[in-house]
Design a protein around this motif. Sequence first.
Motif, PDB file in Angstrom:
ATOM      1  N   ASN A 234       0.907  -1.094   0.246  1.00 20.58           N
ATOM      2  CA  ASN A 234      -0.137   0.153   0.078  1.00 20.58           C
ATOM      3  C   ASN A 234       0.778   1.473  -0.028  1.00 20.58           C
ATOM      4  OD1 ASN A 234      -2.055  -1.833   0.457  1.00 20.58           O
ATOM      5  ND2 ASN A 234      -3.207  -0.859   1.981  1.00 20.58           N
ATOM      6  N   ILE A 235       0.505   2.194  -0.971  1.00 19.32           N
ATOM      7  CA  ILE A 235       1.423   3.379  -0.885  1.00 19.32           C
ATOM      8  C   ILE A 235       0.491   4.522  -1.128  1.00 19.32           C
ATOM      9  CG2 ILE A 235       2.997   4.935  -2.422  1.00 19.32           C
ATOM     10  CD1 ILE A 235       4.385   2.646  -1.173  1.00 19.32           C
ATOM     11  N   HIS A 236       0.508   5.725  -0.490  1.00 16.77           N
ATOM     12  CA  HIS A 236      -0.456   6.716  -0.601  1.00 16.77           C
ATOM     13  C   HIS A 236      -0.124   7.810  -1.286  1.00 16.77           C
ATOM     14  CE1 HIS A 236      -1.402   4.312   3.213  1.00 16.77           C
ATOM     15  NE2 HIS A 236      -2.673   4.361   2.639  1.00 16.77           N
ATOM     16  N   ARG A 237       1.337   8.002  -1.647  1.00 17.36           N
ATOM     17  CA  ARG A 237       1.906   9.182  -1.998  1.00 17.36           C
ATOM     18  C   ARG A 237       3.017   8.799  -3.130  1.00 17.36           C
ATOM     19  NH1 ARG A 237       1.513   9.796   3.251  1.00 17.36           N
ATOM     20  NH2 ARG A 237       3.390   8.960   3.749  1.00 17.36           N
ATOM     21  N   HIS A 238       3.601   9.606  -3.819  1.00 14.70           N
ATOM     22  CA  HIS A 238       4.704   9.653  -4.880  1.00 14.70           C
ATOM     23  C   HIS A 238       4.525   8.287  -5.842  1.00 14.70           C
ATOM     24  CE1 HIS A 238       6.567  12.454  -2.232  1.00 14.70           C
ATOM     25  NE2 HIS A 238       6.592  11.510  -1.133  1.00 14.70           N
ATOM     26  N   VAL A 239       3.165   8.287  -6.376  1.00 16.85           N
ATOM     27  CA  VAL A 239       3.188   7.408  -7.450  1.00 16.85           C
ATOM     28  C   VAL A 239       4.088   7.545  -8.731  1.00 16.85           C
ATOM     29  CG1 VAL A 239       1.228   8.315  -8.694  1.00 16.85           C
ATOM     30  CG2 VAL A 239       1.697   5.912  -8.926  1.00 16.85           C
ATOM     31  N   ASP A 240       4.289   8.959  -8.955  1.00 16.13           N
ATOM     32  CA  ASP A 240       5.361   9.311 -10.002  1.00 16.13           C
ATOM     33  C   ASP A 240       6.822   8.540  -9.659  1.00 16.13           C
ATOM     34  OD1 ASP A 240       5.657  11.033  -7.526  1.00 16.13           O
ATOM     35  OD2 ASP A 240       6.790  12.370  -8.532  1.00 16.13           O
ATOM     36  N   ARG A 241       7.167   8.204  -8.410  1.00 18.01           N
ATOM     37  CA  ARG A 241       8.577   7.643  -8.084  1.00 18.01           C
ATOM     38  C   ARG A 241       8.621   6.323  -8.618  1.00 18.01           C
ATOM     39  NH1 ARG A 241       9.994  11.083  -2.387  1.00 18.01           N
ATOM     40  NH2 ARG A 241       9.881  13.061  -3.437  1.00 18.01           N
ATOM     41  N   ILE A 242       7.218   5.667  -8.258  1.00 17.48           N
ATOM     42  CA  ILE A 242       7.207   4.445  -8.622  1.00 17.48           C
ATOM     43  C   ILE A 242       7.231   4.177  -9.952  1.00 17.48           C
ATOM     44  CG2 ILE A 242       5.505   2.394  -8.377  1.00 17.48           C
ATOM     45  CD1 ILE A 242       4.291   3.354  -6.037  1.00 17.48           C
ATOM     46  N   ILE A 243       6.537   4.926 -10.746  1.00 22.26           N
ATOM     47  CA  ILE A 243       6.391   4.804 -12.190  1.00 22.26           C
ATOM     48  C   ILE A 243       7.931   5.053 -12.770  1.00 22.26           C
ATOM     49  CG2 ILE A 243       5.733   6.003 -14.380  1.00 22.26           C
ATOM     50  CD1 ILE A 243       3.529   4.235 -13.122  1.00 22.26           C
ATOM     51  N   ALA A 244       8.747   6.099 -12.294  1.00 19.36           N
ATOM     52  CA  ALA A 244      10.061   6.409 -12.807  1.00 19.36           C
ATOM     53  C   ALA A 244      10.920   5.039 -12.302  1.00 19.36           C
ATOM     54  CB  ALA A 244      10.678   7.516 -11.925  1.00 19.36           C
ATOM     55  N   ILE A 245      10.794   4.569 -11.425  1.00 17.05           N
ATOM     56  CA  ILE A 245      11.579   3.330 -10.855  1.00 17.05           C
ATOM     57  C   ILE A 245      11.259   2.057 -11.377  1.00 17.05           C
ATOM     58  CG2 ILE A 245      12.883   2.420  -8.794  1.00 17.05           C
ATOM     59  CD1 ILE A 245      12.481   5.003  -7.157  1.00 17.05           C
ATOM     60  N   LEU A 246      10.028   1.833 -11.188  1.00 14.75           N
ATOM     61  CA  LEU A 246       9.512   0.306 -11.677  1.00 14.75           C
ATOM     62  C   LEU A 246       8.411   0.777 -12.770  1.00 14.75           C
ATOM     63  CD1 LEU A 246       9.103  -0.884  -7.961  1.00 14.75           C
ATOM     64  CD2 LEU A 246      10.604  -1.705  -9.582  1.00 14.75           C
ATOM     65  N   PRO A 247       8.589   0.936 -13.866  1.00 15.54           N
ATOM     66  CA  PRO A 247       7.627   1.453 -14.810  1.00 15.54           C
ATOM     67  C   PRO A 247       6.563   0.484 -15.000  1.00 15.54           C
ATOM     68  CG  PRO A 247       9.816   1.322 -15.838  1.00 15.54           C
ATOM     69  CD  PRO A 247       9.902   0.974 -14.225  1.00 15.54           C
TER      70      PRO A 247
END
Length: 316
Positions: free
Chosen positions: A105-118
């Motif tokens: 579960n993640i509530h913030r920073h989905v942009d970082r997830i996309i950048a690192i684990l696209p």
Amino acid sequence: MNTLTTRDIVFVYGALRSGTTVFRLMLNAHPQIANPGEMDFLFDHLHPDPTHPTGWRYDLAALTLNRIFQVHGMTLLPGLDGLDLLEAFLRELKSQHSEKILSINIHRHVDRIIAILPHAPLIHLLRDPRDVARSSIVMGWAGTTYHGVEHWLNTEAAWDVVESETSPPPVFTLKYETLLSDPENQLRDICNFLGLSYDPQMMDYYHGTTYSAPDHTLVQQWRHKADPRDIAILEHRAGAMMQARGYLPEMAPVKPGMMERFLLALRNKSHVWAFRHRRYGATNFYCEKLTRWLRIAGLHRYFRQRMNQIDQGAVK
């Protein structure tokens, strides 16, 4: 970064108070899914840094002080930082739940997830922001619905990064309201998205917890628990994003004037401070603030740790 495969991990992304905990319990009840809970610390304290070989670096001081990081007892391997440390965390979590899909579960920073684990699959959990805002007041995070909706807006604005991707990752959008009104069919669809067979144990998630069975009366509580003017002001602030997410405003929107915004801010701050004063006590509350402002790291860590212990004791 030698990432785990997309079969190994899926992120549940949604604003705080959007039902992510209940949904986590449902997922975790499946024998082939492990969801150890919210882990925003994985990305909250990870920042772009061109001076590090991986292009990212952790704020290790903030990370080690994070309450959820401490609760999970993650191993901080000497010499690792940036994406190397993130991968170590993910592999440690995966090793604790071998042969299962790891759901986080993640509530913030989905942009970082996309950048690192696209290519990592994402489950986007949505809840009516009017209920999110009302619930945020109960939690002591805000004192008005006008301010309580802010984190929902930030979470959803960040989600727009996902939708703007030319090659977006696999995404399943789930509404909290539908999950509670038709849980079995929604969970079947989720299992299909993950390439699994539905398991009826998912509907028994509440056994042994402080949660109850799915209750559709928990949706749209704002209709009878919030002041109509407060809702009208919220809908002015969040109306565009609400409509983009399928939640139609129902009041004539009210734009607060300068004096009303001042009074809302005063109401918000007084409620939040009063809540924290009651929870932590005067010494912890004021000393944590003072040592943070004065940058007295050792004392600030001491008081923050005491507050973490109180927060942990209040977890449902």
